[in-house]
Design a protein around this motif. Sequence first.
Motif, PDB file in Angstrom:
ATOM      1  N   ARG A  86       0.814  -1.204   0.000  1.00  0.00           N
ATOM      2  CA  ARG A  86       0.000   0.000   0.000  1.00  0.00           C
ATOM      3  C   ARG A  86       0.856   1.266   0.000  1.00  0.00           C
ATOM      4  NH1 ARG A  86      -4.916  -1.261   2.606  1.00  0.00           N
ATOM      5  NH2 ARG A  86      -5.454   0.924   2.394  1.00  0.00           N
ATOM      6  N   THR A  89      -3.737   1.373  -9.887  1.00  0.00           N
ATOM      7  CA  THR A  89      -4.997   1.286  -9.144  1.00  0.00           C
ATOM      8  C   THR A  89      -5.555  -0.118  -9.313  1.00  0.00           C
ATOM      9  OG1 THR A  89      -5.337   3.556  -9.832  1.00  0.00           O
ATOM     10  CG2 THR A  89      -7.207   2.432  -8.803  1.00  0.00           C
ATOM     11  N   ASP A 149      -3.470  -5.780   5.154  1.00  0.00           N
ATOM     12  CA  ASP A 149      -3.221  -4.633   4.267  1.00  0.00           C
ATOM     13  C   ASP A 149      -3.436  -4.949   2.795  1.00  0.00           C
ATOM     14  OD1 ASP A 149      -1.158  -6.393   4.094  1.00  0.00           O
ATOM     15  OD2 ASP A 149       0.403  -4.832   3.933  1.00  0.00           O
ATOM     16  N   PRO A 181      -4.654  -4.707  -0.734  1.00  0.00           N
ATOM     17  CA  PRO A 181      -5.302  -3.576  -1.387  1.00  0.00           C
ATOM     18  C   PRO A 181      -6.693  -3.975  -1.893  1.00  0.00           C
ATOM     19  CG  PRO A 181      -3.146  -4.055  -2.366  1.00  0.00           C
ATOM     20  CD  PRO A 181      -3.489  -5.196  -1.485  1.00  0.00           C
ATOM     21  N   GLN A 239      -8.357   0.985  -4.792  1.00  0.00           N
ATOM     22  CA  GLN A 239      -7.259   1.565  -4.010  1.00  0.00           C
ATOM     23  C   GLN A 239      -5.992   1.642  -4.838  1.00  0.00           C
ATOM     24  OE1 GLN A 239      -7.142  -0.854  -0.479  1.00  0.00           O
ATOM     25  NE2 GLN A 239      -8.269   0.716   0.676  1.00  0.00           N
TER      26      GLN A 239
END
Lengths: 319, 367, 375
Positions: free
Chosen positions: B296, B309, B345, B347, B351
Motif C-alpha cells: 500500500r 490502481t 493490508d 489492497p 485503491q
Amino acid sequence: MSRPLVASFFDRMHAHPFFRKHSRKAVIFVPYVWLLVFFLLPFFIILKISVSEMEVATFLPLLKYRDGIVSLALNVSHYLFIFEDELYSATYLASLKYAAVTTFWCLFIGYPFAYFMARAKATIQPALLMLVMLPFWTSFLLRVYAWKGLLMESGWVSELLIAVHADDLLLHLGLITAPGKFMYTPFSLVLGMVYTYLPFMVLPLYATLSKMDLRLLEAAADLGATPWVGFWKITVPLSKAGIIAGSMLVFIPCIGEYVIPELLGGPSTMMIGRVLWDEFFSNNDWPMASSVAVVVILLIIVPLALFNKYQAEATEARA
Amino acid sequence: MTPATAAPATLQIRDVVKDFGGGSVAVNHVSLDIHKGEIFALLGSSGCGKTTLLRMLAGFEIPTQGSILLDGQDLAGLPPYLRPINMMFQSYALFPHLTVWDNIAFGLKRDGMPKERIAERVEAMLKLVQLPKYAKRKPHQLSGGQQQRVALARSLAKRPQLMLLDEPLGALDKKLREETQIELVNIIHEVGVTCVMVTHDQEEAMTMATRIAVMSEGKILQVGAPAEIYETPATRFVADFIGNVNMMEGTVAVDEPDMVEIDCGYCRHRVGHGITGTVGMEVSVALRPEKIRLSRTKPEGQVNQVQGTVRDRSYFGSFTVYNLELAGGRRLKVSESNVERHREDAPAEGQVAWATWPDTAQVVLTQ
Amino acid sequence: MTPVSLRRVLGFVGSLTLAYTLFSACPVRAQEEEKVLNIYNWSDYIAEDTVANFEKEFGIKVRYDNFDNNEILHAKMVAGRTGYDIVVPSSYFAKMQINGGLLRPLDRSKIPNWKNLDPNILSALAEMDPGNKYLVDWAWGFTTVGINVDKVKKALGDLPMPDNAWDLVFKPEYMSRLKSCGVSFLDSATEIVPPAAHYLGKPGFSKNPADYNGVPALLKAIRPYVTLFSSAGYINDLANGSICVALGYSGDINIAKNRAIEGKTGQNIQCLIPKTGGLLFMDTMAIPADAPHPNNALKWINYYLRPEVSASMTNKVFYANPNKASLPFVKPVVANDKTVFPSDADMQRMERPGELTNDSRRAMTRIYTSFKTGL
C-alpha cells in the motif's frame, strides 16, 4: 388460416385430462393402430379364410346354428394338406434356398460396394448414393424385363458370358442346363434377385460403415494389424448390425418373391410364391392359398424375431 | 531428469517436413533428439503441427522430406503395423466390440504370441493399470478414467520401443486429470518406455514431461526442461504461451556485463544479469505475475516498481490475482500467494497500490 | 416360357387402380347411367376400330383392359367389385361364375341383334348356359397343334407325319425328334390337361378327377422335349421359326401363319385339325352381377352382334364368330379357311367344353405343376 384452428384443437386436446394423463401412451397408440389395421387385421382375415371351406365364390360360415346349438367349424385340413403333399415342403425349401443364396451374393457384392462408398471422398458420396438409388426410379418390372432381353440368346450379357466361357462353369455347377442358355435357369433367377435386392443390402451397410470411427483402424494398424486383418477383426465385426439388417431386408422379401421367379426362373426354380398363385388363381382355393400364406408368414417371422432379439440386445448393450 | 548425453538419441527426427499442399506447411523443418526413458512433450495450440508430427512417428503420415530414425533404424517405408511403436489415441479408440481383455491382447495376437504368454502379459498389464476385475467388460461399461487406463495398457502391452500419447488426458475432467497425470508418469517410469506425447495443456506438459518442445505454425520454438521453458523463455511467444506473463516494452538504458537497466517510460527495470545487446536497443521485459509483490506504501528506491490502481481482484483460494491499472491505461497482473488467512493490508478494488519485484524476476527478450 | 406377361401384371395393377377410381369417383349412382363402359377381354382379340367406332356412335367412353388367362379373370370375379361391365371368360369358366351368382342375366329385349346368332353356336353354348341367359359368344376356336411344315418334316426325318396330329405332341417318339426345332405348350393347367385326357380317350373336362389318372404318366414321358411354356409369346416364336410345334389356340396359330407370310420370314406355318378333333372353346361376353354400367354393356353386346363388327374381329384375329349374318363380311380367304370355320365333319369330332369344379381344377393344377416342375 387453419393454423390457429389446428393449434387450438391440439391445445384443447392436450388440455383434456385424458391426454394429460395418457399423452405418452397416446403417442405409442398411433403405431399400434397402424400395426393393427395394416398387419394384424389382414392377418386375421387370412387366418380366418385359411380355416374356412370354399364354395364357388363364397365361404361357408365358420359359425353354424343348428337345432339350437352354435357350432364352430374350423377346417384345418388345408394345413394338414401342406404336410401331405411334398410340393409344399419342396417349394418352401427352394424358397429358403434361393433367398439364402441371393442374400449371400448380395452381401458378397454389396459389402465391398458399400465399403468403398463409405470410404470415398465425402464430396462424391452423395453422388454414389444417388447411383445406388437410381434403379428405383425405373419400374422394377421393366428392369427385370430388361434382364430378360440381356440374357436371351443373342442378348449381349449372354454373348459376353459365352465369350468368357462363363457358361461352361455355370453348366458344370448345374446352374444352367445347356451351354449358352441362361434364361429360365437357377442362374438367371438368382441374378435377377441379386440385381433387384442389392440396394437393400448396400444401403444399411453403407449407413453403418460410414458411421464407423476410422481411428479404430489406425489403432488396429498401430497394434500390428495389417489392413486385411484390421478389416476382418474391426470393420466386419463393427458392421454386424448393417450386415444383419441388410440380410434381413434381402432374405425376407426373397422368400415370398413371385414376379422374378415367374419372369426369370424356370420350371426347376419353383418357389412358394408360385404355389400360392396357383392355389389362388388356378385352383380358386382361397383357404388353401391362405394356409400357404400363413405358413410363409410364420417362416418369415422366425428370422425377423431373431433379428429383433439381436437389435434389442445391441440397444441394451449401447445403453 | 537430464538426458544421458553420451548415448545416441533413441529417436532422431531429422529435418522433417510435412506439406499437405494448399499453402501451409504442417510441419516445417523439425529436428529433435529424444533419449531413452524420456517423456517428451510436444506442446502447442491446435493446428501447430504437433499431431501431424506424432502421426508421422506412428506411420500414419509420410514425411514430405527428412527422416525419422528409431534406435538408428530409418522408419521410412515402414507401415504402422511394422513399427515397434504404439500409440495411445486421443479419446482412446478402444475397440467397442471387444472386451477389455481382448483389447489389450489385440496387439499381442497380431504378433502370433503363444496363448499362455498372451494371457500372462494381459494379466500383468491389467494389474499394472489396476483393472484386473474389469477384464470381461466392454469399453462402454467403463468410466472415462478406466477407459484411459485400458488404452494405456493396450499401448504398453507390446512393450514398444517408443510410446506415443495423443492428448492422453484430454478426455478426463480436471480433478481426475491431475490425479491421473502422476499415475501415468509413474506407470511409464515403471515400464521404462520412451514417450512422445502431444498436448495443448501446458500444465499437463509441465507435470509429466522431462522435456518440452513448444511448437507454433509447424516450427519448434524452444526445447527444454519445464523449468527452463518457464523461467527463461526464448521468445515472446513462448513466454506468452507458457503461464501468465506481463509484457513491457522498453529500451536498454544502461548495459553492463552483470546488469542492465531498461526504461519503459512508466517504469524502470533493473535486471541482475547481462544481456547481449546495446544501449538504445528495443526489448521486451517479461515479468511473471507471481514474482510481483504488492504494497500500500511506496517501496524504497526508484527501479523495479510501479504504481497503479486495483481494478479487480480474483480470489482463487491458494492465491489472489490483482489487475492493476497503470498510467496510460496499461494493465499489470499480480498474483499473490495467500500465505495468511486474512491479510490486513491487502489492497482493495479502487485503491492505489505499489507493485514491486526483485531484479532476478525479469526475462529480457531481445527478439 | 412366359408364365406371366408384362401386360398381365400391368393389367392387374391397372385394373386395381381402375376399380379404385370407379368406386371412389361415383359414390352415388346417377339415375341415367354414366357414359362409361369398362371392358375386360383377352389380349389381341379385337379389330382396331371396334372400340373407336362404338365410342363415336354412342358417346360412351370405353376403358378396354386385357388379360391372357381365365384364372386371373375368375379370381377377380370371385373377389368381386371388379368395376367391369363386360368380361369375356371361356364358357367353362363362365359356367362356374353363373353357378356362383357372379353374372347378371341378359335383358334380351335390349339386344335386337340376337337374331343374328348362329343357332348351332347357341345350342352348343346352352350346354354351359342353359337357356342362353347369361352368355353371348364373342369368338370361338379350338385348342390344337400348329406346325412349321418344313422344319417338322426335317426333324422327323424318316418318321412320317402321324395320322393323328395329337401324336406329335403326346408321343415321345415324335417329341424326342421335334425337341431339336422347339416345342411350345400353352402355360396353363386348364389348357394342357384336357387335351391330354382327350388324347387318352377320356373326357377333357371332367368333374371326376379319376378321369385324369392316366394324364401324369403321359405328360411325364414328353416333359423333357417341351422347350417352351407360353400362352401368348409362342405366336411370334412360331412365326419366326424359333419353334416348330405349338400346342396352342387355332386362331393364334393362324395369326402366326399370317405374320410369317406378311413378314416374309419364309416359314410355312400350318394349323392342324387332329383326327380325334381339337378342344372347342368359346369365349363369351357376360355382364358381372355388380357391373356399374349394365345398360351400356347391353348396348355393346348389341353393337358387337352387328354383322360387320363381328366380321372385323374374325378378319383380324382368325377366330370364328357366332354371327351367322357376318359371313358375307368375312374375307373369303378367312371364310374358306377350314381351320377358322371347320367343316361339319371336323366339328362333329371336336370335344365340347364341360363343367369344372374346384376339385377338378385342383387335380388339373397339381398334375400340371408336377408336369412342369417335376415336383
